[in-house]
Scaffold this motif. Structure first.
Motif, PDB file in Angstrom:
ATOM      1  N   TRP A 150       0.869  -1.179   0.000  1.00  0.00           N
ATOM      2  CA  TRP A 150       0.000   0.000   0.000  1.00  0.00           C
ATOM      3  C   TRP A 150       0.902   1.224   0.000  1.00  0.00           C
ATOM      4  CZ3 TRP A 150      -0.487  -4.318   2.880  1.00  0.00           C
ATOM      5  CH2 TRP A 150      -1.711  -5.025   2.847  1.00  0.00           C
ATOM      6  N   ALA A 151       0.596   2.225  -0.808  1.00  0.00           N
ATOM      7  CA  ALA A 151       1.431   3.432  -0.885  1.00  0.00           C
ATOM      8  C   ALA A 151       0.551   4.667  -0.696  1.00  0.00           C
ATOM      9  CB  ALA A 151       2.169   3.504  -2.213  1.00  0.00           C
ATOM     10  N   TYR A 152       0.982   5.537   0.228  1.00  0.00           N
ATOM     11  CA  TYR A 152       0.233   6.756   0.539  1.00  0.00           C
ATOM     12  C   TYR A 152       1.071   7.981   0.185  1.00  0.00           C
ATOM     13  CZ  TYR A 152      -2.783   3.811   3.489  1.00  0.00           C
ATOM     14  OH  TYR A 152      -3.647   2.860   3.959  1.00  0.00           O
ATOM     15  N   PRO A 153       0.626   8.804  -0.764  1.00  0.00           N
ATOM     16  CA  PRO A 153       1.307  10.098  -0.974  1.00  0.00           C
ATOM     17  C   PRO A 153       1.119  10.988   0.253  1.00  0.00           C
ATOM     18  CG  PRO A 153      -0.116   9.522  -2.834  1.00  0.00           C
ATOM     19  CD  PRO A 153      -0.455   8.584  -1.728  1.00  0.00           C
ATOM     20  N   LEU A 154       2.188  11.627   0.679  1.00  0.00           N
ATOM     21  CA  LEU A 154       2.147  12.472   1.869  1.00  0.00           C
ATOM     22  C   LEU A 154       2.327  13.922   1.462  1.00  0.00           C
ATOM     23  CD1 LEU A 154       4.435  10.304   4.185  1.00  0.00           C
ATOM     24  CD2 LEU A 154       1.940  10.322   4.105  1.00  0.00           C
ATOM     25  N   VAL A 155       1.611  14.798   2.132  1.00  0.00           N
ATOM     26  CA  VAL A 155       1.726  16.229   1.870  1.00  0.00           C
ATOM     27  C   VAL A 155       2.043  16.939   3.172  1.00  0.00           C
ATOM     28  CG1 VAL A 155       0.154  16.175  -0.091  1.00  0.00           C
ATOM     29  CG2 VAL A 155      -0.756  16.579   2.186  1.00  0.00           C
ATOM     30  N   GLY A 156       2.565  18.135   3.057  1.00  0.00           N
ATOM     31  CA  GLY A 156       2.858  18.905   4.255  1.00  0.00           C
ATOM     32  C   GLY A 156       4.259  19.463   4.219  1.00  0.00           C
ATOM     33  N   PRO A 157       4.648  20.110   5.310  1.00  0.00           N
ATOM     34  CA  PRO A 157       5.934  20.817   5.330  1.00  0.00           C
ATOM     35  C   PRO A 157       7.149  19.916   5.445  1.00  0.00           C
ATOM     36  CG  PRO A 157       4.849  20.977   7.464  1.00  0.00           C
ATOM     37  CD  PRO A 157       3.866  20.303   6.544  1.00  0.00           C
ATOM     38  N   GLY A 158       6.989  18.676   5.919  1.00  0.00           N
ATOM     39  CA  GLY A 158       8.128  17.799   6.133  1.00  0.00           C
ATOM     40  C   GLY A 158       8.684  17.240   4.838  1.00  0.00           C
ATOM     41  N   PRO A 159       9.847  16.575   4.935  1.00  0.00           N
ATOM     42  CA  PRO A 159      10.473  16.012   3.718  1.00  0.00           C
ATOM     43  C   PRO A 159       9.798  14.734   3.244  1.00  0.00           C
ATOM     44  CG  PRO A 159      11.795  15.486   5.650  1.00  0.00           C
ATOM     45  CD  PRO A 159      10.684  16.378   6.141  1.00  0.00           C
ATOM     46  N   GLU A 160       9.009  14.072   4.101  1.00  0.00           N
ATOM     47  CA  GLU A 160       8.406  12.801   3.725  1.00  0.00           C
ATOM     48  C   GLU A 160       7.402  12.999   2.595  1.00  0.00           C
ATOM     49  OE1 GLU A 160       9.999  12.929   7.655  1.00  0.00           O
ATOM     50  OE2 GLU A 160       8.276  13.989   6.853  1.00  0.00           O
ATOM     51  N   ARG A 161       7.488  12.134   1.572  1.00  0.00           N
ATOM     52  CA  ARG A 161       6.590  12.270   0.436  1.00  0.00           C
ATOM     53  C   ARG A 161       5.863  10.974   0.088  1.00  0.00           C
ATOM     54  NH1 ARG A 161       6.296  16.391   1.759  1.00  0.00           N
ATOM     55  NH2 ARG A 161       6.849  18.385   0.776  1.00  0.00           N
ATOM     56  N   LEU A 162       6.251   9.841   0.659  1.00  0.00           N
ATOM     57  CA  LEU A 162       5.571   8.587   0.351  1.00  0.00           C
ATOM     58  C   LEU A 162       5.719   7.625   1.528  1.00  0.00           C
ATOM     59  CD1 LEU A 162       4.065   7.435  -2.180  1.00  0.00           C
ATOM     60  CD2 LEU A 162       6.132   6.141  -2.647  1.00  0.00           C
ATOM     61  N   LEU A 163       4.585   7.074   1.969  1.00  0.00           N
ATOM     62  CA  LEU A 163       4.582   6.033   2.998  1.00  0.00           C
ATOM     63  C   LEU A 163       4.212   4.729   2.319  1.00  0.00           C
ATOM     64  CD1 LEU A 163       4.550   5.028   5.998  1.00  0.00           C
ATOM     65  CD2 LEU A 163       2.106   5.577   5.992  1.00  0.00           C
ATOM     66  N   VAL A 164       5.050   3.705   2.510  1.00  0.00           N
ATOM     67  CA  VAL A 164       4.813   2.402   1.899  1.00  0.00           C
ATOM     68  C   VAL A 164       4.643   1.366   3.009  1.00  0.00           C
ATOM     69  CG1 VAL A 164       5.724   0.615   0.378  1.00  0.00           C
ATOM     70  CG2 VAL A 164       6.170   3.021  -0.121  1.00  0.00           C
ATOM     71  N   LEU A 165       3.511   0.647   2.963  1.00  0.00           N
ATOM     72  CA  LEU A 165       3.272  -0.499   3.830  1.00  0.00           C
ATOM     73  C   LEU A 165       3.346  -1.743   2.963  1.00  0.00           C
ATOM     74  CD1 LEU A 165       0.162   0.805   5.821  1.00  0.00           C
ATOM     75  CD2 LEU A 165       2.579   1.134   6.361  1.00  0.00           C
ATOM     76  N   ALA A 166       4.005  -2.795   3.436  1.00  0.00           N
ATOM     77  CA  ALA A 166       4.145  -4.015   2.648  1.00  0.00           C
ATOM     78  C   ALA A 166       4.005  -5.220   3.558  1.00  0.00           C
ATOM     79  CB  ALA A 166       5.485  -4.035   1.919  1.00  0.00           C
ATOM     80  N   ALA A 167       3.505  -6.338   2.996  1.00  0.00           N
ATOM     81  CA  ALA A 167       3.306  -7.567   3.761  1.00  0.00           C
ATOM     82  C   ALA A 167       3.593  -8.763   2.872  1.00  0.00           C
ATOM     83  CB  ALA A 167       1.881  -7.639   4.299  1.00  0.00           C
ATOM     84  N   ASP A 168       4.020  -9.860   3.503  1.00  0.00           N
ATOM     85  CA  ASP A 168       4.244 -11.119   2.805  1.00  0.00           C
ATOM     86  C   ASP A 168       2.888 -11.785   2.586  1.00  0.00           C
ATOM     87  OD1 ASP A 168       5.016 -13.523   1.797  1.00  0.00           O
ATOM     88  OD2 ASP A 168       6.343 -14.066   3.461  1.00  0.00           O
ATOM     89  N   ALA A 169       2.524 -11.998   1.314  1.00  0.00           N
ATOM     90  CA  ALA A 169       1.225 -12.603   1.008  1.00  0.00           C
ATOM     91  C   ALA A 169       1.238 -14.111   1.136  1.00  0.00           C
ATOM     92  CB  ALA A 169       0.798 -12.215  -0.413  1.00  0.00           C
ATOM     93  N   GLY A 170       2.425 -14.714   1.293  1.00  0.00           N
ATOM     94  CA  GLY A 170       2.507 -16.176   1.359  1.00  0.00           C
ATOM     95  C   GLY A 170       1.658 -16.790   2.457  1.00  0.00           C
ATOM     96  N   PRO A 171       1.772 -16.331   3.699  1.00  0.00           N
ATOM     97  CA  PRO A 171       0.973 -16.938   4.773  1.00  0.00           C
ATOM     98  C   PRO A 171      -0.528 -16.741   4.600  1.00  0.00           C
ATOM     99  CG  PRO A 171       2.816 -15.675   5.660  1.00  0.00           C
ATOM    100  CD  PRO A 171       2.727 -15.359   4.214  1.00  0.00           C
ATOM    101  N   LEU A 172      -0.939 -15.821   3.739  1.00  0.00           N
ATOM    102  CA  LEU A 172      -2.360 -15.579   3.569  1.00  0.00           C
ATOM    103  C   LEU A 172      -2.981 -16.522   2.556  1.00  0.00           C
ATOM    104  CD1 LEU A 172      -2.242 -11.680   3.466  1.00  0.00           C
ATOM    105  CD2 LEU A 172      -2.610 -13.178   5.426  1.00  0.00           C
ATOM    106  N   ARG A 173      -2.172 -17.224   1.781  1.00  0.00           N
ATOM    107  CA  ARG A 173      -2.707 -18.172   0.805  1.00  0.00           C
ATOM    108  C   ARG A 173      -2.964 -19.516   1.479  1.00  0.00           C
ATOM    109  NH1 ARG A 173       1.791 -16.570  -2.356  1.00  0.00           N
ATOM    110  NH2 ARG A 173       2.661 -18.628  -1.999  1.00  0.00           N
ATOM    111  N   GLY A 174      -3.965 -20.171   1.082  1.00  0.00           N
ATOM    112  CA  GLY A 174      -4.205 -21.535   1.540  1.00  0.00           C
ATOM    113  C   GLY A 174      -3.725 -22.514   0.496  1.00  0.00           C
TER     114      GLY A 174
END
Length: 815
Positions: free
Chosen positions: A117-141
């Motif tokens: 999941w990727a979130y564009p960030l706005v505001g005065p700070g230097p951060e411009r993108l937050l990325v969340l990631a997960a291993d999909a392997g355990p979610l498969r049956g």
């Protein structure tokens, strides 16, 4: 590690996982470098925080579709379908989150299936993108591949939900963002919560909220209600499918999200306010409600700007649209579209509009229905609202209520609940923004039209000796404002000045310049300046006003008694003269000076003889110029269309417009003025020479008396005799050596002119009670419809017009 919802039965291989999943959390700055790298990121991608921070994110993450520049190849270690909206995330031009899936080949662990999941960030700070990631392997049956009976897992977002673990995001995120201040973490958290909560979609049917396990150790021995234990460091195991009640809740959320997405795609297709209102109202029926009525404040609908202050009992609302799935016309009398109404204080409608918050009434009982309906005079709302579910949502922009929507569901349908309240509020929020955009556009259009209309004159269709018709067409892309203008000015001696001009450029600045130049032309025309001298003075004025004041202008004076035109041209396209004798149209060959504002160029006056019934056509270049085409072709088309027979002046103008602007696609604005030069017959003009002798005053009265009787105007005799006597007396008193001129002209009014050789203008005096003179012009001013004085180097002319109670005998139409 805990994976989520407590299982209710023994898990099967094909069951979908739900709930808690370990997440990698990465923050990328505006330069594409990793600024924060969580412990979960180290575990998922095998890179330590020390090695990751400061490195290009595209070298470490499989979500490089969000980071790479246009045309750059994907790294060898990843392949995936990336969110199409993420290519410009770092630039800040995309404000929506995106999610995707990628596969990474790791040397030690083999292929890893990554959800992100990727979130564009706005505001005065230097951060411009937050990325969340997960291993999909355990979610498969089942097996490794997706074609072996396993569920298809896809990441997504859920807006405005309150899933288990929703608040945990805000409490745990700072813990896994090392070296980040509380203020920075809070800014990122608020944007994530606003843009949408991460969810997992299984087989594209069930959307399960992600309750993130941020990778922090958990105490061993923790037990769920079913007695199963998850030890710290245990590998994740699939859990049972969600409980049925959760299935229903998630399905309802999904349904509402799909509805809002559909509505967002349907509304705001144009900036037309009324169309936008219809789209917003119709989008809610029947999927969300059975009845929808939209009300807007009068100021909003009228395009009068942003409403000031909160509404109250005196605020007038307009019911602008109603949509329902009842029988057609059932509610037309009760809630008619177009009605203006002020809502009573003790009603849910008033509560919504003054608080700016949604009002929900799950069930309108008969008692409540009677109470609400009783607040309205001569209006029985009970058949409409009784036993129904009612939801009223405000339409707001910048925290000001622009209107509200009344939504109702019929008996037998699920009543509105808190989730519907949230959905309705979201619908209204999106609709409010779209409506405000349309309102601002309508307001700006109204301002532009008002400015343009104020700049253009109200042309009299009939002047002395000529008929006039005009057209003004705003450019297709100019916001109805431009620098083109036309004018007609009444001059002494039954003459008429005809003007057309075009300020170079477009928009409000050009319109403002046009207004100044038009006013200057009008002022100088009334001073009887010759055409060339008028353009000379206008050129000087334009240069004094500024370098940007450049305009073309054509100025013509028509004398219907002499049957001639005097014309001067300042860089304008030539006029067309259509001869009445044979219908032939020709471009007048005139000396063409430079546009006014250039300076240093002489202007010349040309005299053109005309006949009664000839037509003069003046226009701006927007009518004849086409990009990529020689202007000569446009002028030839103008001549051809001007010569086309027509039943009236208006029809003739329309013929020209249709011929040269067939589909209304001209980008420039167009001004068109057509004058039919009827002339004044010799029999309607009488002129005499009088001597500088007081006895001539009596003679002047006799001459006027006799001629008016000959013209069958007995009602005008007394007033005309009296005023002529006063003007001739003044001319005898102040004249020098030459004769006095007296002229009468009969048109749709009676014109009288007295000319002498004294150049000093006649002045209206405020005579005292004991003064023996000074009352002549006061008398003329009180009796005449219009009067005036004009001066030349040879003397002055004082004139007056007298309205005629009996019009002259009609003459055959000269068309």
């Amino acid at each position: 590690m805990d994976l989520g919802v407590p299982p209710q039965r023994t898990p099967q291989p094909h069951d979908a996982a739900a709930g808690r999943v370990p997440l990698a959390v990465v923050v990328v700055d505006a330069d594409g470098l990793v600024s924060h790298w969580s412990t979960g990121a180290r575990r998922l991608f095998g890179v330590s925080r020390k090695d990751a921070v400061g490195c290009p994110a595209e070298e470490l993450l499989p979500v490089t579709g969000a980071l790479r520049r246009q045309g750059d190849p994907l790294p060898d270690r990843a392949y995936a379908d990336f969110g199409p909206e993420l290519d410009s995330s770092l630039s800040g031009s995309v404000v929506y989150p995106a999610a995707g899936r990628a596969r990474v080949d790791e040397p030690d662990r083999g292929r890893i299936d990554v959800l992100w999941w990727a979130y564009p960030l706005v505001g005065p700070g230097p951060e411009r993108l937050l990325v969340l990631a997960a291993d999909a392997g355990p979610l498969r049956g089942g097996g490794e591949g997706e074609g072996q009976g396993s569920e298809t897992v896809a990441p997504g977002f859920a807006l405005h939900t309150d899933f288990p673990g929703y608040r945990e995001l805000s409490s745990r995120l700072p813990e896994i963002l090392p070296s980040m201040s509380v203020r920075e973490a809070t800014r990122i958290i608020s944007q994530v919560l606003e843009l949408g909560y991460p969810v997992l979609e299984f087989s594209r049917h069930d959307r399960i909220p992600v309750t993130p396990d941020w990778g922090a150790p958990q105490r061993a021995g923790r037990r769920h209600a079913d007695g199963l234990q998850a030890r710290a460091g245990d590998a994740p195991v699939p859990h049972a499918a969600p409980r049925p009640e959760l299935d229903l809740e998630y399905a309802a959320v999904r349904e509402r999200l799909e509805f809002l997405n559909e509505v967002s795609g349907r509304i705001g297709t144009s900036l037309d306010l009324e169309r936008t209102i219809r789209e917003v109202t119709s989008a809610a029926v029947p999927r969300f409600t059975d009845f929808a009525g939209t009300h807007l404040r009068a100021a909003v609908l009228a395009g009068e700007g942003f409403p000031e202050g909160p509404p109250d009992v005196t605020t007038i609302w307009h019911r602008v649209w109603v949509e329902h799935n009842d029988e057609p016309g059932r509610w037309d009398d009760t809630v008619p579209v177009g009605e203006s109404i002020a809502f009573p204080e003790h009603t849910p409608f008033f509560q919504c509009m003054v608080t700016g918050e949604p009002v929900i009434v799950p069930y309108v009982s008969e008692e409540l229905s009677n109470r609400i309906s009783g607040e309205f005079e001569k209006r029985d709302l009970r058949p409409l609202i009784t036993h129904r579910s009612l939801l009223i949502v405000p339409l707001k922009a910048r925290d000001v209520v622009l209107g509200f929507m009344v939504l109702m569901r019929r008996p037998g349908r699920e009543p509105f609940d808190d989730m519907d309240r949230t959905t309705g509020a979201e619908l209204a929020a999106r609709a409010g923004l779209v409506l405000d955009n349309a309102r601002m556009y309508t307001y700006q259009e109204n301002v532009a039209e008002t400015l343009q209309d104020s700049m253009l004159p109200q042309i009299e269709p009939r002047m002395a000796g000529c008929d006039i018709a005009t057209r003004y067409l705003p450019g297709a892309r100019l916001g109805r404002v431009g620098g083109d203008w036309f004018d007609s000015v009444k001059l002494p001696g039954s003459r008429t000045a005809l003007v057309v001009g075009d300020v170079m450029g477009h928009g409000l600045n050009s319109a403002a310049m046009m207004g100044q130049l038009r006013t200057a032309v009008l002022t100088m025309a009334t001073m009887e300046m010759p055409p060339a001298q008028l353009l000379r003075n206008l050129d000087d004025l334009a240069r004094r006003l500024g370098e940007q004041y450049l305009a073309t202008c054509l100025y013509a004076v028509y004398d219907p008694i002499r049957s001639e035109l005097q014309i001067a041209n300042a860089g304008h396209i030539p006029p067309v003269l259509v001869r009445a004798e044979d219908g032939r149209a020709e471009l007048l060959d005139l000396p063409t000076g430079a546009p006014v504002g250039v300076g240093g160029v002489a202007f010349e006056t040309a005299t053109v003889r005309v006949r009664p019934g000839d037509r003069l056509v003046l226009c701006t270049d927007g009518l004849v110029e086409v990009r990529g085409q020689d202007i000569g072709a446009g002028l030839a088309a103008l001549c051809a269309s001007a010569a086309h027979p027509a039943a009236s002046m208006d029809d003739a103008c329309d013929t020209i417009i249709r011929a040269l602007n067939p589909r209304g696609g001209r980008k420039d604005d167009v001004a068109l003025l057509m004058a039919r030069l009827n002339g004044i017959p010799d029999g309607d003009v009488a002129a005499w020479q009088l001597a500088l002798d007081p006895r001539e005053v009596a003679r002047a009265r006799r001459l006027v008396h006799g001629r008016l009787l000959d013209w069958d105007l007995p009602d005008a005799v007394e007033a005309a005799e009296l005023m002529v006597s006063e003007l001739v007396t003044n001319a005898v008193k102040y004249g020098r050596t030459h004769h006095i001129g007296l002229r009468l002209v009969r048109t749709n009014a009676l014109l009288c002119e007295v000319t002498d050789d004294e150049p000093a203008p006649a002045t209206l005096l405020d005579a005292a009670a004991d003064d023996e003179s000074g009352r002549g012009l006061v008398l003329v001013s009180s009796l005449a419809r219009e009067w005036g004085t004009s001066t030349t180097a040879r003397g002055k002319t004082v004139w007056f017009e007298l309205a005629l109670s009996r019009l002259p005998r009609p003459r055959p139409n000269a068309w």
